[in-house]
Design a protein around this motif. Structure first.
Motif, PDB file in Angstrom:
ATOM      1  N   ALA A 256       0.828  -1.200   0.000  1.00  0.00           N
ATOM      2  CA  ALA A 256       0.000   0.000   0.000  1.00  0.00           C
ATOM      3  C   ALA A 256       0.864   1.252   0.000  1.00  0.00           C
ATOM      4  N   ALA A 257       1.962   1.234   0.768  1.00  0.00           N
ATOM      5  CA  ALA A 257       2.872   2.378   0.791  1.00  0.00           C
ATOM      6  C   ALA A 257       3.533   2.576  -0.568  1.00  0.00           C
ATOM      7  N   VAL A 258       3.902   1.481  -1.235  1.00  0.00           N
ATOM      8  CA  VAL A 258       4.507   1.582  -2.555  1.00  0.00           C
ATOM      9  C   VAL A 258       3.507   2.165  -3.554  1.00  0.00           C
ATOM     10  N   VAL A 259       2.242   1.763  -3.448  1.00  0.00           N
ATOM     11  CA  VAL A 259       1.219   2.296  -4.347  1.00  0.00           C
ATOM     12  C   VAL A 259       1.058   3.803  -4.138  1.00  0.00           C
ATOM     13  N   ILE A 260       1.071   4.255  -2.886  1.00  0.00           N
ATOM     14  CA  ILE A 260       0.987   5.700  -2.607  1.00  0.00           C
ATOM     15  C   ILE A 260       2.162   6.421  -3.250  1.00  0.00           C
ATOM     16  N   ALA A 261       3.364   5.836  -3.127  1.00  0.00           N
ATOM     17  CA  ALA A 261       4.548   6.445  -3.751  1.00  0.00           C
ATOM     18  C   ALA A 261       4.380   6.522  -5.269  1.00  0.00           C
ATOM     19  N   ALA A 262       3.785   5.471  -5.857  1.00  0.00           N
ATOM     20  CA  ALA A 262       3.576   5.449  -7.301  1.00  0.00           C
ATOM     21  C   ALA A 262       2.538   6.494  -7.722  1.00  0.00           C
ATOM     22  N   ILE A 263       1.472   6.635  -6.928  1.00  0.00           N
ATOM     23  CA  ILE A 263       0.448   7.636  -7.240  1.00  0.00           C
ATOM     24  C   ILE A 263       1.056   9.037  -7.191  1.00  0.00           C
ATOM     25  N   LEU A 264       1.863   9.295  -6.180  1.00  0.00           N
ATOM     26  CA  LEU A 264       2.527  10.594  -6.083  1.00  0.00           C
ATOM     27  C   LEU A 264       3.425  10.841  -7.284  1.00  0.00           C
ATOM     28  N   GLN A 265       4.159   9.808  -7.710  1.00  0.00           N
ATOM     29  CA  GLN A 265       5.101   9.950  -8.816  1.00  0.00           C
ATOM     30  C   GLN A 265       4.373  10.249 -10.129  1.00  0.00           C
ATOM     31  N   LYS A 266       3.182   9.682 -10.319  1.00  0.00           N
ATOM     32  CA  LYS A 266       2.450   9.882 -11.569  1.00  0.00           C
ATOM     33  C   LYS A 266       1.838  11.267 -11.661  1.00  0.00           C
ATOM     34  N   GLY A 267       1.695  11.959 -10.525  1.00  0.00           N
ATOM     35  CA  GLY A 267       1.241  13.349 -10.544  1.00  0.00           C
ATOM     36  C   GLY A 267      -0.151  13.504 -11.103  1.00  0.00           C
ATOM     37  N   GLU A 268      -0.303  14.452 -12.058  1.00  0.00           N
ATOM     38  CA  GLU A 268      -1.626  14.775 -12.581  1.00  0.00           C
ATOM     39  C   GLU A 268      -2.198  13.694 -13.480  1.00  0.00           C
ATOM     40  N   ALA A 269      -1.411  12.663 -13.795  1.00  0.00           N
ATOM     41  CA  ALA A 269      -1.937  11.565 -14.604  1.00  0.00           C
ATOM     42  C   ALA A 269      -3.072  10.848 -13.882  1.00  0.00           C
ATOM     43  N   ILE A 270      -3.115  10.974 -12.554  1.00  0.00           N
ATOM     44  CA  ILE A 270      -4.182  10.363 -11.754  1.00  0.00           C
ATOM     45  C   ILE A 270      -5.042  11.493 -11.201  1.00  0.00           C
ATOM     46  N   ALA A 271      -6.272  11.615 -11.725  1.00  0.00           N
ATOM     47  CA  ALA A 271      -7.139  12.726 -11.337  1.00  0.00           C
ATOM     48  C   ALA A 271      -7.650  12.583  -9.919  1.00  0.00           C
ATOM     49  N   SER A 272      -7.977  11.339  -9.511  1.00  0.00           N
ATOM     50  CA  SER A 272      -8.520  11.110  -8.170  1.00  0.00           C
ATOM     51  C   SER A 272      -7.696  10.047  -7.461  1.00  0.00           C
ATOM     52  N   PRO A 273      -6.682  10.444  -6.698  1.00  0.00           N
ATOM     53  CA  PRO A 273      -5.838   9.459  -6.017  1.00  0.00           C
ATOM     54  C   PRO A 273      -6.620   8.528  -5.100  1.00  0.00           C
ATOM     55  N   GLY A 274      -7.623   9.073  -4.382  1.00  0.00           N
ATOM     56  CA  GLY A 274      -8.405   8.237  -3.483  1.00  0.00           C
ATOM     57  C   GLY A 274      -9.196   7.173  -4.228  1.00  0.00           C
ATOM     58  N   GLY A 275      -9.872   7.583  -5.306  1.00  0.00           N
ATOM     59  CA  GLY A 275     -10.625   6.619  -6.111  1.00  0.00           C
ATOM     60  C   GLY A 275      -9.719   5.601  -6.774  1.00  0.00           C
ATOM     61  N   TYR A 276      -8.555   6.047  -7.221  1.00  0.00           N
ATOM     62  CA  TYR A 276      -7.605   5.139  -7.867  1.00  0.00           C
ATOM     63  C   TYR A 276      -7.113   4.086  -6.877  1.00  0.00           C
ATOM     64  N   LEU A 277      -6.832   4.510  -5.626  1.00  0.00           N
ATOM     65  CA  LEU A 277      -6.366   3.571  -4.613  1.00  0.00           C
ATOM     66  C   LEU A 277      -7.460   2.553  -4.278  1.00  0.00           C
ATOM     67  N   ARG A 278      -8.705   3.002  -4.203  1.00  0.00           N
ATOM     68  CA  ARG A 278      -9.803   2.068  -3.925  1.00  0.00           C
ATOM     69  C   ARG A 278      -9.965   1.058  -5.058  1.00  0.00           C
ATOM     70  N   ALA A 279      -9.793   1.518  -6.305  1.00  0.00           N
ATOM     71  CA  ALA A 279      -9.896   0.598  -7.442  1.00  0.00           C
ATOM     72  C   ALA A 279      -8.796  -0.461  -7.387  1.00  0.00           C
ATOM     73  N   LEU A 280      -7.586  -0.065  -7.017  1.00  0.00           N
ATOM     74  CA  LEU A 280      -6.495  -1.032  -6.905  1.00  0.00           C
ATOM     75  C   LEU A 280      -6.735  -1.981  -5.735  1.00  0.00           C
ATOM     76  N   SER A 281      -7.322  -1.481  -4.662  1.00  0.00           N
ATOM     77  CA  SER A 281      -7.644  -2.350  -3.529  1.00  0.00           C
ATOM     78  C   SER A 281      -8.649  -3.407  -3.941  1.00  0.00           C
ATOM     79  N   ALA A 282      -9.642  -3.014  -4.748  1.00  0.00           N
ATOM     80  CA  ALA A 282     -10.630  -3.981  -5.228  1.00  0.00           C
ATOM     81  C   ALA A 282      -9.976  -5.043  -6.105  1.00  0.00           C
ATOM     82  N   LYS A 283      -9.028  -4.627  -6.955  1.00  0.00           N
ATOM     83  CA  LYS A 283      -8.304  -5.595  -7.782  1.00  0.00           C
ATOM     84  C   LYS A 283      -7.466  -6.528  -6.924  1.00  0.00           C
TER      85      LYS A 283
END
Length: 433
Positions: free
Chosen positions: A377-404
């Motif tokens: 989960a910490a690595v995913v947060i680091a990846a979301i931060l690194q992608k910057g504006e490519a991810i419009a909703s970090p919270g929604g993106y993290l929930r989608a990855l959790s579901a996967k």
């Protein structure tokens, strides 16, 4: 009556004559006959001034080869025509193809570094007198290098000064990024208020958004004119954030009593009073990245995670990917670490702060830790931060990855490798530029 030799002005064949060529030849004629320059010093100045002259690196290779055919180190006088064949020139230009060689010779002529002195049949050669001295030579005249030596040195110095200024402004930007990232982390952890008397940013998430907006303007090929205002804006934001922290510190009634100091330390990290992911249901779980209500520290909370429990001897669990690789793929998260990231626990603790800065709620963070494990989960947060504006909703993106991850359809490895390839490619482009 002795005949006067006419120096060729035009090129053999279908090559045209331009006014720029005429101007270059005229400038070469006007040089003082006693002027002398060191050919390799001039070459080094031209190399430094290459961006201003519009030359390619291959053209410099050809110029280097041409200079090597002149027997003297000092260029002076009239005997500055070199006449190597294309075959000889290609060998000294590291085996450059004939078509490429001709193209870069034309570039050197157009820029005004050399002048063509073509023979009646286009061949390059020299005619000697009875004493064995060169009487006339047909080939490439190096006299423009002597005539424009001072100009090349001035251009080279201007380029060096710009490079120094560019280095200084990039250093300013790096320091500001580091300072702002860590100060935002401190503000989030300590619950420092951002508004006073109705003035100031809404919360630390808003400050972090301003920070990210500025950082995203930083491009690999940014010029000095683009970087200087960006550095000023970052410095202003850094000053304002520091002022928030200093104001908060001054407002505290700090006592020298040891018990009061101890109480302050125990209560220095309250739960964040802001909703970082609007629209979620009320009653979400507490943030594992902060101190829990039962008094457990974040480290103890991580230790109880079944997917990342420490080994019996107290060592951290072995991962399929090293921490160094994670930090190389996602270097931006280091800006949010208070004391650097030297272990997986440091990464998890930093991610707990970073997720708040990204606007990821405690619910989404807890769900990711439960399904992926605290480390992934910490690595995913680091990846979301690194992608910057490519991810419009970090919270929604993290929930989608959790579901996967819950459906066993997600692996952190491909995400890391894609980011790592991007960082490696960026490094190669930096070296090439």
């Amino acid at each position: 009556m002795q005949s006067i030799f006419h120096s060729p002005t035009t090129a053999f064949g279908r090559r045209s004559l331009t006014l720029a060529h005429v101007a270059n030849q005229a400038a070469a004629k006007e040089r003082p006959p006693e002027k002398a320059v060191h050919k390799w010093n001039v070459f080094h100045a031209i190399c430094a001034a290459r961006p201003r002259l519009g030359l390619s690196e291959r053209a410099l290779t050809v110029l280097n080869a041409l200079l090597s055919f002149h027997p003297e180190t000092v260029l002076t006088g009239d005997g500055l025509v070199v006449f190597p064949s294309n075959k000889q020139l290609s060998l000294r230009a590291h085996g450059m193809a004939s078509a490429t060689l001709r193209r870069h010779l034309a570039m050197l002529v157009d820029v005004g570094l050399i002048v063509r002195r073509d023979s009646p049949n286009g061949k390059r050669y020299a005619r000697k007198d009875r004493a064995g001295e060169i009487e006339v030579a047909f080939g490439f005249d190096l006299s423009p290098l002597v005539a424009r030596a001072d100009e090349f040195e001035a251009l080279a110095e201007a380029v060096r000064a710009e490079e120094r200024a560019l280095k200084r402004v990039r250093e300013r930007i790096s320091i500001c990024r580091r300072d702002i990232g860590k100060m935002i982390s401190t503000g989030l952890e300590e619950g420092v208020p951002t508004r006073a008397a109705g003035q100031g940013p809404t919360d630390w998430v808003a400050i972090n958004e301003m920070f990210r907006t500025l950082v995203l303007r930083l491009t690999r090929n940014a010029t000095l004119a683009e970087l200087e205002p960006l550095a000023d804006e970052l410095a202003l934001l850094s000053s304002e954030v520091l002022n928030l922290l200093e104001t908060h510190v001054k407002s505290q009634n700090m006592s020298g009593n040891e018990s009061q100091t101890e109480q302050h330390i125990q209560n220095s990290k309250p739960n964040l009073p802001i909703d970082l992911e609007p629209g979620l249901r009320k009653g979400r779980a507490a943030d594992p990245g902060l101190i829990a209500k039962d008094g457990r520290t974040p480290q103890r909370a991580y230790d109880q995670d079944t997917n990342d429990a420490p080994t019996p001897n107290g060592a951290e669990p072995v991962k399929a990917y090293p921490l160094g690789m994670v930090l190389e793929a996602c270097p931006d998260i280091a800006d949010y670490a208070k004391n650097g990231i030297n272990s997986w626990r440091d990464l998890i603790a930093t991610a707990g702060v970073t997720r708040a800065a990204l606007g990821v709620s405690a619910d989404a963070w807890r769900e990711a830790q439960e399904t992926m494990g605290a480390t992934d989960a910490a690595v995913v947060i680091a990846a979301i931060l690194q992608k910057g504006e490519a991810i419009a909703s970090p919270g929604g993106y993290l929930r989608a990855l959790s579901a996967k991850a819950r459906a066993k359809a997600f692996s952190i490895g491909p995400v890391l490798m894609a980011l790592l390839r991007g960082q490696i490619g960026k490094g190669r482009r930096n070296v090439a530029s």
